[in-house]
Design an enzyme around this catalytic site. Structure first.
Site, PDB file in Angstrom:
ATOM      1  N   ILE A  28      63.007   1.524 -13.252  1.00  0.00           N
ATOM      2  CA  ILE A  28      62.684   0.835 -14.515  1.00  0.00           C
ATOM      3  C   ILE A  28      62.404   1.654 -15.568  1.00  0.00           C
ATOM      4  CG2 ILE A  28      62.240  -1.330 -13.327  1.00  0.00           C
ATOM      5  CD1 ILE A  28      59.462  -0.861 -13.777  1.00  0.00           C
ATOM      6  N   ASP A  29      62.929   1.156 -16.924  1.00  0.00           N
ATOM      7  CA  ASP A  29      62.880   2.106 -17.983  1.00  0.00           C
ATOM      8  C   ASP A  29      61.185   2.589 -18.332  1.00  0.00           C
ATOM      9  OD1 ASP A  29      65.674   1.821 -18.253  1.00  0.00           O
ATOM     10  OD2 ASP A  29      65.316   0.128 -19.591  1.00  0.00           O
ATOM     11  N   LYS A  30      61.218   3.740 -19.079  1.00  0.00           N
ATOM     12  CA  LYS A  30      59.808   4.258 -19.231  1.00  0.00           C
ATOM     13  C   LYS A  30      59.042   2.874 -19.984  1.00  0.00           C
ATOM     14  CE  LYS A  30      57.498   7.203 -22.597  1.00  0.00           C
ATOM     15  NZ  LYS A  30      57.739   8.067 -23.777  1.00  0.00           N
TER      16      LYS A  30
END
Length: 303
Positions: A137-139
């Site tokens: 998942i994105d930062k």
């Protein structure tokens, strides 16, 4: 990595050299190419140029990618929130702002650094930089990730992702008032041909499906649950923008006038899968972080 030779065609003529090269090879971002141009790793007709050099018809560009820096992944005590763990898998609640695995510019403080401190038995399928990592998942997205502790578990979880049997539900706060209670977005996603660091809806992109339902409405904002059928890069962010309801706080896909909350208001709330060893279905949930809950409360107070 081998050199790449590019001859400029009529369609590419007039573009900046960094844009022209990044449009040829989608694995290299425009900013990465720009840095290589500055370092002299990209030459036009045998000469070094600046990133804003406008390429001309029949220019010959040679790209010599620098040797990849070997990343030494150091275990770090990052006080990870482990939601579940056994001998095969673990489920971790990743905080907002944490990168999943090391990469140039993010060698420390990643989820992988923390996982390597927490346990030594992680699958090796993705190599030393991404041990145990099955999906990402994105930062600036918080929430649940499943992690494989051995190669058999890794193969099983990846197979479930491919077969679309993994349950992945997110909560997102979006701009705008969504009038209908639920819907399905089916639109192909690929690299944005105009801005290679972004994803976009592209006719020949990869099949992507997001199901959503409205949880709550706050005037000009809507809280939605998004269920992923596929898992493309930035899928929810791109899909919600595509239907006219971009995520609050999203620096890439949100409107210019959005809330400054340090990234998109998106949380991976539910993850469900069949256990790799027992085949028993398991499902886990994690409430959104405190700042997300406080944001919702502030919107409720205004209603």
């Amino acid at each position: 990595m081998e050199d790449l030779t590019i001859e400029i065609t009529k369609e590419m003529a007039g573009e900046r050299v960094d844009k022209a090269v990044s449009s040829i090879d989608g694995d290299w971002s425009r900013s990465q190419i720009s840095n290589w141009v500055k370092e002299g790793a990209v030459k036009v007709n045998g000469e070094t140029v600046k990133p804003n050099y406008k390429v001309r018809l029949q220019d010959i560009i040679i790209v010599t990618p620098p040797e990849l820096e070997e990343l030494d992944v150091v275990p770090e005590d990052l006080n990870l929130e482990i939601v579940y763990e056994d001998e095969d898998v673990l489920v971790v609640n990743k905080p907002k702002g944490m990168v999943v695995h090391p990469a140039p510019g993010h060698a420390k403080g990643t989820l992988v650094n923390g996982l390597m401190h927490h346990c030594t038995d992680l699958s090796g399928i993705n190599g030393v930089v991404r041990p145990g990592i099955v999906h990402r998942i994105d930062k600036d997205t918080s929430g649940l990730l499943m992690v494989a502790k051995n190669d058999a578990a890794h193969a099983s979880l990846v197979d479930q992702l491919v077969k679309k049997t993994v349950t992945r539900k997110y909560v997102a706060l979006v701009h705008g008032h969504i009038p209908h209670d639920k819907g399905t977005i089916q639109a192909p996603i690929a690299r944005d041909p105009k801005e290679r660091q972004n994803m976009a809806i592209v006719d020949k992109g990869k099949h992507a499906v997001t199901h959503f339902r409205v949880l709550e409405r706050f005037g000009n904002f809507t809280l939605v649950e998004c269920r992923l059928e596929t898992g493309r890069t930035h899928q929810i962010r791109v899909h919600m923008k595509y239907i006219g309801f971009p995520l609050v706080g999203d620096p890439k896909y949100g409107p210019k006038k959005t809330m400054d909350i340090g990234g998109q208001a998106l949380h991976a709330e539910v993850i469900g899968f069949n256990h790799p060893r027992t085949n028993e279905y398991m499902e886990f949930s994690a409430e959104p972080p405190a700042e997300f809950a406080e944001l919702l409360e502030s919107l409720r107070d205004k209603d």
